[in-house]
Design an enzyme around this catalytic site. Structure first.
Site, short mmCIF file in Angstrom:
data_model
loop_
_atom_site.label_atom_id
_atom_site.label_comp_id
_atom_site.label_asym_id
_atom_site.label_seq_id
_atom_site.Cartn_x
_atom_site.Cartn_y
_atom_site.Cartn_z
N CYS A 36 0.83 -1.21 0.00
CA CYS A 36 0.00 0.00 0.00
C CYS A 36 0.86 1.25 0.00
CB CYS A 36 -0.89 0.05 1.23
SG CYS A 36 -1.97 -1.35 1.37
N ASP A 71 2.80 2.37 2.77
CA ASP A 71 3.01 3.04 4.05
C ASP A 71 3.43 2.05 5.13
OD1 ASP A 71 2.16 5.88 3.67
OD2 ASP A 71 0.31 4.90 3.03
N CYS A 75 4.09 8.34 2.02
CA CYS A 75 3.88 9.59 1.31
C CYS A 75 4.01 10.78 2.27
CB CYS A 75 2.49 9.59 0.67
SG CYS A 75 1.18 9.52 1.88
N CYS A 103 -5.14 5.22 4.66
CA CYS A 103 -3.90 4.45 4.73
C CYS A 103 -2.72 5.26 5.26
CB CYS A 103 -3.57 3.88 3.37
SG CYS A 103 -3.39 5.12 2.11
#
Lengths: 398, 148
Positions: B35, B37, B60, B104
């Site tokens: 994903c 993370d 991110c 997320c």
């Protein structure tokens, strides 16, 4: 701060010649090209001229060129237009796994209506094996649509060979999505042997809001927009005259400058490739090493995530893209990287560069200097990197 | 880049408490590399208070900013207070996050709670707990996020 656009697949700056060609059709010559009275004369002329310019670039006849609203619309017209016109002949369509979403989601929509789709895999460079297309062809195959060059990894497909195989072994139409390649490499429709081709002038210094669609004479499609007789009845609706006039000039420039563009872009592409691979370890180049567009680079930087890389580079004035899940807006990493076998975790570190005529070797040198500190900063912060480093230290001690 | 608030940009560019704590009393790690993370939070506990806290994050801008913010929110606080800090509290402290990032990339408080849990487990002779994998998102979730 100077802005360096390394994301030309998102937007290119229009050429002044393009803007000049558009200008008269906003206020002075605002008429409708379909009008019989005088107001329609100049706009109609502009449309005819642009069609000729586009036809020249594609090696087509001018009545084989249709102006749409975008590259995505051209792809939809090819796929849904063929499907609806030929469903009596069959309901099987072939595409590759690395198509643009305007192809993949168009066929997905058709699957809901009862069509069948075969997705051809690609090798680690992103190349489609023409033999795989041959093996996938069936009696009821009505369309094969394979991208000319990938908008992510830049790999160029052997469309000529694929077209030949399709036409020799089936009655299917052959379409290629040249939205990324057109304007940068040869896209002569006769040479490629395709029945349909999509191109996007805004990718090569033309305006947004118009797309090109090549439809070989005798190819049957059903329009997606019904109405008047515009665009030979294939796309109804009053024409976007300024954008089409601009697109025509963009096509003329592309035809004239194709070789010079490659000559300008290749050294920059080469400089960045060797600079990045030489200054950072555990960074990989995706796509074909030779058979690739001169204006695209796609790296995977291990142990860090693309959006944070993109944001730091943005701070330095460098605009790039990424195929990471976080940058995708649908929270999924790139299907193209997935198709060439990049592990989904590694795909998070994707860095996508697309070059254009406003880039220079100085820009490349600045980027190659600025990237390593950004990567190192993020790696120092990354638990994945920490894990790998600890494991390595342990194996050294053993 | 207008998608993030100024506070998010500040914490992304100048993250507080980055690093690891050797011989930490508790470590909370969760996420999923697929994903994009992974958050890891280290705590040092003294008199039931978070004496020191550090983080490492793969992710991110939002993931880095929320990690940084949560460390700042709970440093010096009691474990009980730390347990009351939720993901929503962290997002609010950053003046909000784009809707698509709420799920997320906003797991820093969960990672902190895991670190506290890990500390308690170790004290009870049951730790360390190791990384917790968060599930990947499914298609229906994407549709919802897209329309949010």
């Amino acid at each position: 701060m100077k802005i360096i656009n390394f994301d030309h697949f998102a937007a290119t700056k229009m050429r002044p010649e393009v803007k000049d060609a558009m200008e008269p059709f906003f206020m002075q010559e605002y008429g409708n090209p379909q009008s019989i009275h005088t107001l329609g004369d100049e706009p109609r002329e502009a449309l005819n001229k642009a069609r000729l310019q586009a036809a020249e670039l594609l090696g087509a006849a001018s009545n084989e060129v249709i102006f749409t609203g975008s590259g995505s619309e051209s792809n939809n017209l090819a796929i849904k237009g063929t499907a609806f016109a030929r469903m009596d002949k069959g309901k099987h369509i072939i595409v590759s796994k690395i198509e643009h979403f305007s192809v993949l989601n168009a066929v997905k929509a058709l699957v809901k209506l009862g069509f069948e789709v075969s997705e051809i895999p690609v090798d680690k460079y992103g190349s489609v094996d023409p033999q795989d297309v041959k093996n996938a062809l069936r009696k009821d195959t009505i369309l094969v649509s394979i991208t000319h060059a990938s908008n992510e990894i830049g790999t160029i497909q052997d469309i000529k060979e694929i077209s030949k195989i399709v036409h020799e072994n089936s009655g299917a139409y052959m379409h290629t999505d040249a939205n990324t390649s057109c304007g940068f490499i040869e896209t002569d429709v006769k040479e490629l042997g395709v029945d349909m081709l999509s191109a996007a002038p805004h990718r090569f210094y033309g305006p947004k809001g118009t797309g090109l669609f090549y439809l070989k004479k005798g190819t049957r499609i059903m329009p997606l927009i019904d109405g008047g007789i515009q665009e030979f009845g294939r796309r109804a609706g009053t024409e976007n005259v300024p954008a089409i006039a601009g697109a025509g000039v963009a096509c003329e420039l592309a035809k004239k400058e194709l070789k010079a563009r490659t000559a300008h872009l290749l050294p920059i592409q080469k400089y960045i490739t060797s600079g990045v691979l030489g200054s950072l370890y555990e960074v990989y180049l995706n796509g074909h090493p030779e058979k690739r567009l001169p204006n695209n680079l796609n790296f995977v930087v291990k142990y860090i995530e693309g959006e944070s890389m993109l944001m730091w580079l943005n701070n330095k004035g460098i605009m790039v893209a990424s195929g990471s899940a976080c940058t995708s807006k649908i929270l999924k990493s790139s299907h193209v990287l997935n198709a060439i076998g990049v592990d989904p975790a590694l795909a998070q570190g994707s860095l996508l560069i697309s070059l254009g005529e406003d880039n220079s070797l100085q820009d490349a040198a600045y980027f190659v200097k600025e990237l390593p500190p950004v990567v190192n900063k993020l790696r120092q912060m990354s638990p994945l990197y920490e894990e790998v480093m600890k494991n390595r230290m342990q194996s050294v001690q053993v | 880049m207008p998608v993030y608030s100024e506070k998010v940009m500040d914490h992304f560019q100048n993250p507080r408490n980055v690093g690891e704590i050797e011989n930490a009393d508790g470590v909370g790690e969760l996420g999923n590399p697929t994903c994009g993370d992974i958050m890891k939070i280290y705590i040092k506990v003294k008199d039931d208070k978070i004496d020191d806290i550090k983080f490492k994050t793969f992710g991110c801008g939002a993931a880095i900013a929320t990690s940084s913010m949560v460390t700042e929110l709970v440093k010096g606080k009691t474990l009980e207070e730390a347990e009351r800090v939720s993901n929503e509290v962290v997002a609010e402290a950053l003046d909000g996050l784009p809707p698509v990032k709420m799920h997320c990339s906003n797991l820093a408080a969960d990672a902190l709670h895991l670190a506290v849990e890990d500390y308690k487990a170790r004290k009870a002779g049951k730790g360390p707990l190791g990384r917790v994998e968060t599930p990947e998102h499914d298609e229906s979730e994407h549709d919802l996020l897209e329309h949010a």
